[in-house]
Design a protein around this motif. Sequence first.
Motif, PDB file in Angstrom:
ATOM      1  N   VAL A 124       0.880  -1.092  -0.040  1.00  0.00           N
ATOM      2  CA  VAL A 124      -0.160  -0.006   0.045  1.00  0.00           C
ATOM      3  C   VAL A 124       0.856   1.213  -0.251  1.00  0.00           C
ATOM      4  CG1 VAL A 124      -1.773   1.373   1.400  1.00  0.00           C
ATOM      5  CG2 VAL A 124      -1.963  -1.139   1.016  1.00  0.00           C
ATOM      6  N   SER A 125       1.841   1.246   0.823  1.00  0.00           N
ATOM      7  CA  SER A 125       2.959   2.456   0.886  1.00  0.00           C
ATOM      8  C   SER A 125       3.707   2.460  -0.402  1.00  0.00           C
ATOM      9  CB  SER A 125       3.568   2.263   2.344  1.00  0.00           C
ATOM     10  OG  SER A 125       2.860   2.367   3.368  1.00  0.00           O
ATOM     11  N   ASN A 127       2.850   1.528  -3.415  1.00  0.00           N
ATOM     12  CA  ASN A 127       1.808   2.117  -4.300  1.00  0.00           C
ATOM     13  C   ASN A 127       1.727   3.500  -4.490  1.00  0.00           C
ATOM     14  OD1 ASN A 127       1.673  -0.397  -5.968  1.00  0.00           O
ATOM     15  ND2 ASN A 127      -0.267  -0.940  -4.824  1.00  0.00           N
ATOM     16  N   HIS A 128       1.516   4.169  -2.926  1.00  0.00           N
ATOM     17  CA  HIS A 128       1.476   5.464  -2.502  1.00  0.00           C
ATOM     18  C   HIS A 128       2.656   6.429  -3.009  1.00  0.00           C
ATOM     19  CE1 HIS A 128       0.906   8.983   0.445  1.00  0.00           C
ATOM     20  NE2 HIS A 128       0.129   9.229  -0.587  1.00  0.00           N
ATOM     21  N   ALA A 197      -4.236   5.223  -6.102  1.00  0.00           N
ATOM     22  CA  ALA A 197      -3.475   5.246  -4.867  1.00  0.00           C
ATOM     23  C   ALA A 197      -3.419   6.314  -4.040  1.00  0.00           C
ATOM     24  CB  ALA A 197      -1.978   4.467  -5.119  1.00  0.00           C
TER      25      ALA A 197
END
Length: 447
Positions: A124-125, A127-128, A197
Motif C-alpha cells: 500500500v505504501s 503504491n502510494h 493510490a
Amino acid sequence: MKTTIYSLMLLLSFTGCKKFLDAKPDQRLATIASIKDMQALLDDYATLNYSDPAMGEVYGDNYFMSDDVFNARDEYDRNMYTYADANIFKPKSNVWNNVYTQVNVANTVLQAVNDNKGEISDEVSLNHIKAQALFFRGKAFYHAASLWAMPYNKAYVETQLGIPIRLNANFSEPSVRSTLAKSYQQVIDDFKNSLPALPKIAVTPARASKAVAYGMLSRVYLQMRDYEMAGKYADSCLQLKSSLLNYNTLNASANFPIPPLNVEIVFEGRVETASPLVQARAFINPQLYQMYAANDLRKTVFFKASGTNYIFKGNYQGTPTFFNGITTAEMKLTRAECHIRANRINEGLADLNELLLNRFKTGTYIVVNGLDKAQALTLIKAERRKEMIFRSMRWLDIRRFNEEEDGIVLTRTVNGKTYTLQPKSKGYALAIPEDVIALSGMAQNER
C-alpha cells in the motif's frame, strides 16, 4: 543495482556539461531502498513544489516594467520581456532545468519503487509512493508543454512538436521531442495512473492527493479545450474540497493580507523567482486595475499604490513568493466556464456568484442572472483574469482563447519602441534554452 542518490545528482545535471556523463558513481552515497527514503525525495518541496515556471505570468499582460527598470535588467530578461526569438533563458540555471529536474526526481523514485517492490512488503505504501511520483512527473510535463510547445489544437497535435518525454532514470539516454498529442497524453496518463493510490486529501497540501490530481487534470483538459472533461474534473475536485476564503475577514491594509495554507488551497505550489516579476519592478497594467469594482475587496487585498502605479501583494503565501497551486476558487471558475460553454448558464453563474460573494464587501455584491451565453463567457473570462492574477495562468488562458479567435494581441512598449506578440504566433512556443539544444541535438522551436 539499486537506484542511488548519486543517480539523482547526475540526473539533476541534465543540462550541464559533458563531464557529468563521464562521472562514476560514488558508493559512499546511500541507496534509496526504503519507503522513508523515497518519501523524503518526494517531500523535497524546494524542488517539486516551489520551482515551477513563472513564464506564464512573465509573458502575460497583467504587468509592465518602466523603462528604467527594463534598462537595468540583463539581456535575458530584456529579451523575454520583448518577446525575442532567442536567448531568453540563462544557460544551465533556468526554468527548463528546473522542470526536468522534477521529472528526473520522479523517475528516480519510480525506478526505486521498481527495484525494491520485491523486498518491501508494504504494498500500500509503495503504491502510494509510485502515485506521488507519477503526479509530480505529470505536473512537470504539463508545465513543459505549456511553455515549449504550441497551444493544443486537435487539427495539428499529431504533427506538431511536443516535449521530451523522459520516462526512466537513465540520464545518458538521448532526449527526443515527441508529438504534441503524445505529450499531452503522457500528462493525462501520469495523472490518471496516480489516482487509485492517492488519498482523497493529503496530510499536507504540499503532497499529491486525489483532489489535487483532479484539479491538475481539469487544468490539462482546459488547455486542450475539452470543456466537458475540464468541468468534470473540476467538479470531482470540488466534491472533495470546496471551501472559499471570505475576503471580508482579511486585513486588506497588511503587506500580504492572504494567509498561507488557507482554506482554499488544494495544492501548495509556487513558482521560481522571476526577475521581471519582483514586486518593486512589476507595475500592474492600469486596464486590469480598472476592471475591479469599487466594492471588490480584491482591489485592496491584491494591490497597493507605488507612486502613480500599483504593485501586487495578493500572493496566497503571505510572502512575496508567487503561488501557482490549485485552489477551490480556480476550480469553481473552471466549472463555471465549462457549464456556460455547455449552455448550462444558470449553473455557471451560480458558481461565479458564490465566489464573488466572498470577494465583495458584505452586502454590496449584486447577484448576476439572466445573461446569454456570450455575455456569460465574457464575464467568466474577466473574472478568471482578476481572480488568478500572478498565478502563471494568464499566458495559458491567452493561448487557448486565441485558438478560439479572441484575437488577444500582447503589446509592450519600452524606450519608445513597441513590441507585439500576435495571436497564434510561433512565439507562443518559447525558445528552448540554447545550451539544451546544443547538448541534446533536439529541434528548436520554429520562428
